[in-house]
Design an enzyme around this catalytic site. Structure first.
Site, PDB file in Angstrom:
ATOM      1  N   HIS A  46       0.857  -1.184   0.000  1.00 41.11           N
ATOM      2  CA  HIS A  46       0.000   0.000   0.000  1.00 41.11           C
ATOM      3  C   HIS A  46       0.897   1.239   0.000  1.00 41.11           C
ATOM      4  O   HIS A  46       2.027   1.210   0.492  1.00 41.11           O
ATOM      5  CB  HIS A  46      -0.881   0.022   1.244  1.00 41.11           C
ATOM      6  CG  HIS A  46      -1.959  -1.005   1.232  1.00 41.11           C
ATOM      7  ND1 HIS A  46      -3.045  -0.923   2.067  1.00 41.11           N
ATOM      8  CD2 HIS A  46      -2.121  -2.137   0.503  1.00 41.11           C
ATOM      9  CE1 HIS A  46      -3.839  -1.954   1.858  1.00 41.11           C
ATOM     10  NE2 HIS A  46      -3.296  -2.712   0.913  1.00 41.11           N
ATOM     11  N   GLU A  48       0.931   3.871   1.801  1.00 43.90           N
ATOM     12  CA  GLU A  48       1.405   4.307   3.115  1.00 43.90           C
ATOM     13  C   GLU A  48       2.591   3.465   3.591  1.00 43.90           C
ATOM     14  O   GLU A  48       3.583   4.008   4.085  1.00 43.90           O
ATOM     15  CB  GLU A  48       0.285   4.195   4.171  1.00 43.90           C
ATOM     16  CG  GLU A  48      -0.931   5.027   3.866  1.00 43.90           C
ATOM     17  CD  GLU A  48      -2.016   4.255   3.136  1.00 43.90           C
ATOM     18  OE1 GLU A  48      -3.203   4.496   3.430  1.00 43.90           O
ATOM     19  OE2 GLU A  48      -1.693   3.417   2.263  1.00 43.90           O
ATOM     20  N   CYS A  76      -6.246   1.900   5.694  1.00 43.10           N
ATOM     21  CA  CYS A  76      -6.879   0.675   6.164  1.00 43.10           C
ATOM     22  C   CYS A  76      -6.343   0.347   7.562  1.00 43.10           C
ATOM     23  O   CYS A  76      -5.490   1.068   8.100  1.00 43.10           O
ATOM     24  CB  CYS A  76      -6.606  -0.473   5.193  1.00 43.10           C
ATOM     25  SG  CYS A  76      -4.870  -0.997   5.167  1.00 43.10           S
ATOM     26  N   CYS A  79      -2.469  -0.169   7.535  1.00 41.29           N
ATOM     27  CA  CYS A  79      -1.735   1.082   7.387  1.00 41.29           C
ATOM     28  C   CYS A  79      -1.917   1.997   8.599  1.00 41.29           C
ATOM     29  O   CYS A  79      -0.982   2.690   9.006  1.00 41.29           O
ATOM     30  CB  CYS A  79      -2.142   1.785   6.101  1.00 41.29           C
ATOM     31  SG  CYS A  79      -1.647   0.860   4.626  1.00 41.29           S
TER      32      CYS A  79
END
Length: 141
Positions: A46, A48, A76, A79
Site C-alpha cells: 500500500h 502508506e 486501512c 496502514c
C-alpha cells in the site's frame, strides 16, 4: 495533498488502485509512494507502507515522530497501525474508505487509548481524491 494526488495518478497509470502518499518533515517531502499491490503481487504494498519504509530509510530511523503523512484515501487497518508503529506525528487524508477505513469509517485505530502512541489525524475532504477512486472502480465493474 497535491503531491499525494500526483502519486495516486501514477498508480492509476499503472492499473493500480489510485492511492498516493507522501511523508513530510520540517516542510519537506522526504518520501513518496503509490499503491503497487498488483505490480509487486504483494498485498502489503500500500502507498502508506511503502512511503513509511522509504522515510525510515531516508532518516535512518524507524521513529518518524516529527513527520506528517498525507494520503489520498483513509488508511486501512494495516496502514493505520503502521502509522502508530512508525510513531508518525500527524495524518491527513482526503477521502473516506467506508469498506476498509481504519481511522474513522470502519475502525478507530488511531484513537485507541490502549496503544502506546497517538497519531493526530485530520480528515480533509478533497473531491479529486474521491473522484479518482470512484472512476477507477466504476471502470473496473
Amino acid at each position: 495533498m497535491k503531491e499525494a494526488l500526483k502519486e495516486a495518478r501514477r498508480a492509476l497509470h499503472k492499473g493500480e488502485v489510485p492511492v498516493g502518499c507522501i511523508v513530510v518533515r520540517e516542510g519537506e517531502i522526504i518520501a513518496r509512494a503509490h499503491n503497487l499491490t498488483q505490480s509487486r503481487k504483494d498485498a502489503s504494498a500500500h502507498a502508506e507502507i511503502l512511503a513509511l519504509r522509504e522515510a525510515a530509510r531516508e532518516l535512518g530511523d524507524w521513529r518518524l515522530e516529527d513527520c506528517d503523512v498525507y494520503v489520498t484515501l483513509e488508511p486501512c487497518v494495516m496502514c493505520s497501525y503502521a502509522l502508530v508503529l512508525f510513531r508518525v506525528r500527524e495524518l491527513v487524508f482526503g477521502a473516506l474508505d467506508e469498506k476498509h477505513g481504519g481511522v474513522m469509517s470502519l475502525y478507530n485505530i488511531l484513537d485507541d487509548p490502549r496503544l502506546n502512541h497517538r497519531v493526530r489525524w485530520v480528515y480533509s475532504p478533497v473531491e479529486e481524491c474521491a473522484v479518482l477512486l470512484r472512476d477507477f472502480f466504476r471502470k473496473r465493474r
